[in-house]
Design a protein around this motif. Structure first.
Motif, PDB file in Angstrom:
ATOM      1  N   SER A  24     -75.890 100.995 -86.052  1.00 50.64           N
ATOM      2  CA  SER A  24     -76.553  99.703 -86.184  1.00 50.64           C
ATOM      3  C   SER A  24     -75.574  98.578 -85.871  1.00 50.64           C
ATOM      4  O   SER A  24     -74.356  98.765 -85.909  1.00 50.64           O
ATOM      5  N   HIS A  25     -76.144  97.421 -85.565  1.00 51.46           N
ATOM      6  CA  HIS A  25     -75.354  96.246 -85.239  1.00 51.46           C
ATOM      7  C   HIS A  25     -75.177  95.413 -86.502  1.00 51.46           C
ATOM      8  O   HIS A  25     -76.170  94.946 -87.075  1.00 51.46           O
ATOM      9  N   CYS A  26     -73.937  95.195 -86.933  1.00 48.49           N
ATOM     10  CA  CYS A  26     -73.699  94.410 -88.147  1.00 48.49           C
ATOM     11  C   CYS A  26     -73.262  92.996 -87.784  1.00 48.49           C
ATOM     12  O   CYS A  26     -72.312  92.796 -87.031  1.00 48.49           O
ATOM     13  N   HIS A  27     -73.974  92.038 -88.374  1.00 50.46           N
ATOM     14  CA  HIS A  27     -73.720  90.618 -88.087  1.00 50.46           C
ATOM     15  C   HIS A  27     -73.008  89.912 -89.227  1.00 50.46           C
ATOM     16  O   HIS A  27     -73.000  88.692 -89.277  1.00 50.46           O
ATOM     17  N   CYS A  28     -72.416  90.647 -90.164  1.00 49.19           N
ATOM     18  CA  CYS A  28     -71.771  89.969 -91.296  1.00 49.19           C
ATOM     19  C   CYS A  28     -70.539  89.196 -90.826  1.00 49.19           C
ATOM     20  O   CYS A  28     -69.937  89.493 -89.793  1.00 49.19           O
TER      21      CYS A  28
ATOM     22  N   THR B 216     -71.102 103.087 -86.286  1.00 49.07           N
ATOM     23  CA  THR B 216     -71.700 104.366 -86.621  1.00 49.07           C
ATOM     24  C   THR B 216     -70.883 104.915 -87.787  1.00 49.07           C
ATOM     25  O   THR B 216     -69.934 104.272 -88.243  1.00 49.07           O
ATOM     26  N   GLY B 217     -71.233 106.087 -88.280  1.00 51.21           N
ATOM     27  CA  GLY B 217     -70.482 106.646 -89.391  1.00 51.21           C
ATOM     28  C   GLY B 217     -70.742 108.126 -89.530  1.00 51.21           C
ATOM     29  O   GLY B 217     -71.771 108.640 -89.057  1.00 51.21           O
ATOM     30  N   VAL B 218     -69.767 108.782 -90.162  1.00 50.84           N
ATOM     31  CA  VAL B 218     -69.910 110.203 -90.480  1.00 50.84           C
ATOM     32  C   VAL B 218     -69.381 110.433 -91.888  1.00 50.84           C
ATOM     33  O   VAL B 218     -68.571 109.636 -92.386  1.00 50.84           O
ATOM     34  N   PRO B 219     -69.802 111.534 -92.524  1.00 56.68           N
ATOM     35  CA  PRO B 219     -69.178 111.880 -93.799  1.00 56.68           C
ATOM     36  C   PRO B 219     -67.665 112.048 -93.599  1.00 56.68           C
ATOM     37  O   PRO B 219     -67.225 112.489 -92.530  1.00 56.68           O
ATOM     38  N   ARG B 220     -66.930 111.679 -94.627  1.00 52.17           N
ATOM     39  CA  ARG B 220     -65.464 111.653 -94.523  1.00 52.17           C
ATOM     40  C   ARG B 220     -64.888 112.955 -93.968  1.00 52.17           C
ATOM     41  O   ARG B 220     -63.926 112.925 -93.200  1.00 52.17           O
ATOM     42  N   GLU B 221     -65.468 114.074 -94.333  1.00 56.48           N
ATOM     43  CA  GLU B 221     -64.897 115.358 -93.902  1.00 56.48           C
ATOM     44  C   GLU B 221     -65.126 115.631 -92.416  1.00 56.48           C
ATOM     45  O   GLU B 221     -64.554 116.553 -91.858  1.00 56.48           O
TER      46      GLU B 221
ATOM     47  N   VAL C 251     -67.102 107.360 -93.472  1.00 64.08           N
ATOM     48  CA  VAL C 251     -66.136 106.601 -92.678  1.00 64.08           C
ATOM     49  C   VAL C 251     -66.913 105.936 -91.553  1.00 64.08           C
ATOM     50  O   VAL C 251     -67.699 106.589 -90.851  1.00 64.08           O
ATOM     51  N   TYR C 252     -66.718 104.634 -91.426  1.00 63.76           N
ATOM     52  CA  TYR C 252     -67.433 103.819 -90.442  1.00 63.76           C
ATOM     53  C   TYR C 252     -66.542 103.625 -89.221  1.00 63.76           C
ATOM     54  O   TYR C 252     -65.353 103.307 -89.364  1.00 63.76           O
ATOM     55  N   VAL C 253     -67.116 103.801 -88.037  1.00 62.64           N
ATOM     56  CA  VAL C 253     -66.335 103.699 -86.799  1.00 62.64           C
ATOM     57  C   VAL C 253     -67.094 102.801 -85.824  1.00 62.64           C
ATOM     58  O   VAL C 253     -68.306 102.986 -85.619  1.00 62.64           O
ATOM     59  N   PRO C 254     -66.391 101.829 -85.217  1.00 60.22           N
ATOM     60  CA  PRO C 254     -67.064 101.002 -84.219  1.00 60.22           C
ATOM     61  C   PRO C 254     -67.415 101.833 -82.980  1.00 60.22           C
ATOM     62  O   PRO C 254     -66.552 102.513 -82.414  1.00 60.22           O
ATOM     63  N   VAL C 255     -68.652 101.751 -82.574  1.00 61.52           N
ATOM     64  CA  VAL C 255     -69.096 102.513 -81.399  1.00 61.52           C
ATOM     65  C   VAL C 255     -68.271 102.112 -80.168  1.00 61.52           C
ATOM     66  O   VAL C 255     -68.013 102.927 -79.281  1.00 61.52           O
ATOM     67  N   ALA C 256     -67.804 100.866 -80.147  1.00 61.22           N
ATOM     68  CA  ALA C 256     -67.089 100.361 -78.975  1.00 61.22           C
ATOM     69  C   ALA C 256     -65.758 101.065 -78.718  1.00 61.22           C
ATOM     70  O   ALA C 256     -65.224 100.962 -77.617  1.00 61.22           O
TER      71      ALA C 256
ATOM     72  N   LEU D 282     -65.376 104.374 -79.034  1.00 64.20           N
ATOM     73  CA  LEU D 282     -65.638 105.777 -78.701  1.00 64.20           C
ATOM     74  C   LEU D 282     -65.586 105.981 -77.190  1.00 64.20           C
ATOM     75  O   LEU D 282     -65.864 105.075 -76.412  1.00 64.20           O
ATOM     76  N   GLU D 283     -65.228 107.198 -76.801  1.00 62.99           N
ATOM     77  CA  GLU D 283     -65.093 107.493 -75.368  1.00 62.99           C
ATOM     78  C   GLU D 283     -66.342 108.139 -74.803  1.00 62.99           C
ATOM     79  O   GLU D 283     -66.719 107.871 -73.677  1.00 62.99           O
ATOM     80  N   GLY D 284     -66.929 109.006 -75.555  1.00 61.00           N
ATOM     81  CA  GLY D 284     -68.091 109.727 -75.040  1.00 61.00           C
ATOM     82  C   GLY D 284     -69.372 109.053 -75.468  1.00 61.00           C
ATOM     83  O   GLY D 284     -69.346 108.054 -76.180  1.00 61.00           O
ATOM     84  N   PRO D 285     -70.498 109.577 -75.025  1.00 61.52           N
ATOM     85  CA  PRO D 285     -71.773 109.036 -75.499  1.00 61.52           C
ATOM     86  C   PRO D 285     -71.966 109.354 -76.975  1.00 61.52           C
ATOM     87  O   PRO D 285     -71.529 110.396 -77.461  1.00 61.52           O
ATOM     88  N   LEU D 286     -72.611 108.425 -77.667  1.00 58.89           N
ATOM     89  CA  LEU D 286     -72.957 108.643 -79.062  1.00 58.89           C
ATOM     90  C   LEU D 286     -74.209 109.515 -79.098  1.00 58.89           C
ATOM     91  O   LEU D 286     -74.957 109.576 -78.126  1.00 58.89           O
ATOM     92  N   ASP D 287     -74.431 110.191 -80.222  1.00 58.95           N
ATOM     93  CA  ASP D 287     -75.584 111.085 -80.334  1.00 58.95           C
ATOM     94  C   ASP D 287     -76.863 110.342 -80.726  1.00 58.95           C
ATOM     95  O   ASP D 287     -77.882 110.966 -81.002  1.00 58.95           O
ATOM     96  N   ARG D 288     -76.811 109.014 -80.782  1.00 61.26           N
ATOM     97  CA  ARG D 288     -78.008 108.228 -81.102  1.00 61.26           C
ATOM     98  C   ARG D 288     -77.816 106.825 -80.548  1.00 61.26           C
ATOM     99  O   ARG D 288     -76.685 106.401 -80.292  1.00 61.26           O
ATOM    100  N   ALA D 289     -78.922 106.109 -80.409  1.00 54.65           N
ATOM    101  CA  ALA D 289     -78.847 104.709 -79.985  1.00 54.65           C
ATOM    102  C   ALA D 289     -78.871 103.822 -81.223  1.00 54.65           C
ATOM    103  O   ALA D 289     -79.509 104.171 -82.221  1.00 54.65           O
ATOM    104  N   PRO D 290     -78.187 102.684 -81.195  1.00 58.43           N
ATOM    105  CA  PRO D 290     -78.294 101.746 -82.308  1.00 58.43           C
ATOM    106  C   PRO D 290     -79.760 101.370 -82.518  1.00 58.43           C
ATOM    107  O   PRO D 290     -80.487 101.125 -81.552  1.00 58.43           O
TER     108      PRO D 290
END
Ligand SMILES: [Zn+2]
Ligand SMILES: [Zn+2]
Length: 146
Positions: A26-30, A45-50, A100-105, A107-115
């Motif tokens: 998702s796009h965060c505007h905070c 985007t984000g994944v579980p810490r492990e 853990v939250y990671v900026p999509v920008a 990342l090198e490969g395609p993400l597995d979902r669209a925002p």
């Protein structure tokens, strides 16, 4: 097992991997995101810490507490924000402590979902013009604004 999604900072010193599936995008505007990235908004985007790994450059990472218990972690050489996490006692919404939250920008490969949404709309920069029909939410996942 799907192959990991790799990410790297601008200078290449810091590298991370995420094991899909990701939890969201998702796009965060905070305001904190806007200032930390010097950009109109940040696509997270984000994944579980492990399923997150800091695979290179840990000694280059500066961990900036942008609010109590929330650490924005960036490359101290080039400035790319690479990941953000919350300490468990400060996670202010469900599952944040284990994510853990990671900026999509970065990342090198395609993400597995669209925002699929805009969040923290109450803090959005007034000069940014929206050009999509994605739902817009107050705060992270609360009430839909429009
Ligand atoms: Zn760097
Ligand atoms: Zn934000």
């Amino acid at each position: 097992m799907p192959s990991p999604i790799r990410g790297r900072c601008l200078c290449g010193a810091v590298r991370v991997t995420l094991e899909p599936p990701t939890l969201f995008a998702s796009h965060c505007h905070c305001e904190s995101c806007r200032r930390a990235h010097a950009a109109a908004f940040v696509t997270w985007t984000g994944v579980p810490r492990e399923r997150f790994a800091l695979v290179q450059g840990e000694d280059r990472v500066t961990r900036y507490p942008s609010s109590p218990g929330a650490f924005r972690c960036f490359c101290s050489v080039c400035g790319s924000v690479m990941f953000t996490y919350y300490t468990p006692e400060h996670a202010d919404f469900s599952d944040a402590a284990g994510t853990v939250y990671v900026p999509v920008a970065v990342l090198e490969g395609p993400l597995d979902r669209a925002p699929d949404s805009h969040v923290s709309m109450e803090e959005a920069a007034p000069w940014f013009a929206f050009h999509d029909d994605l739902p817009r939410y107050h705060a992270k996942t609360d009430e839909r604004m429009e």
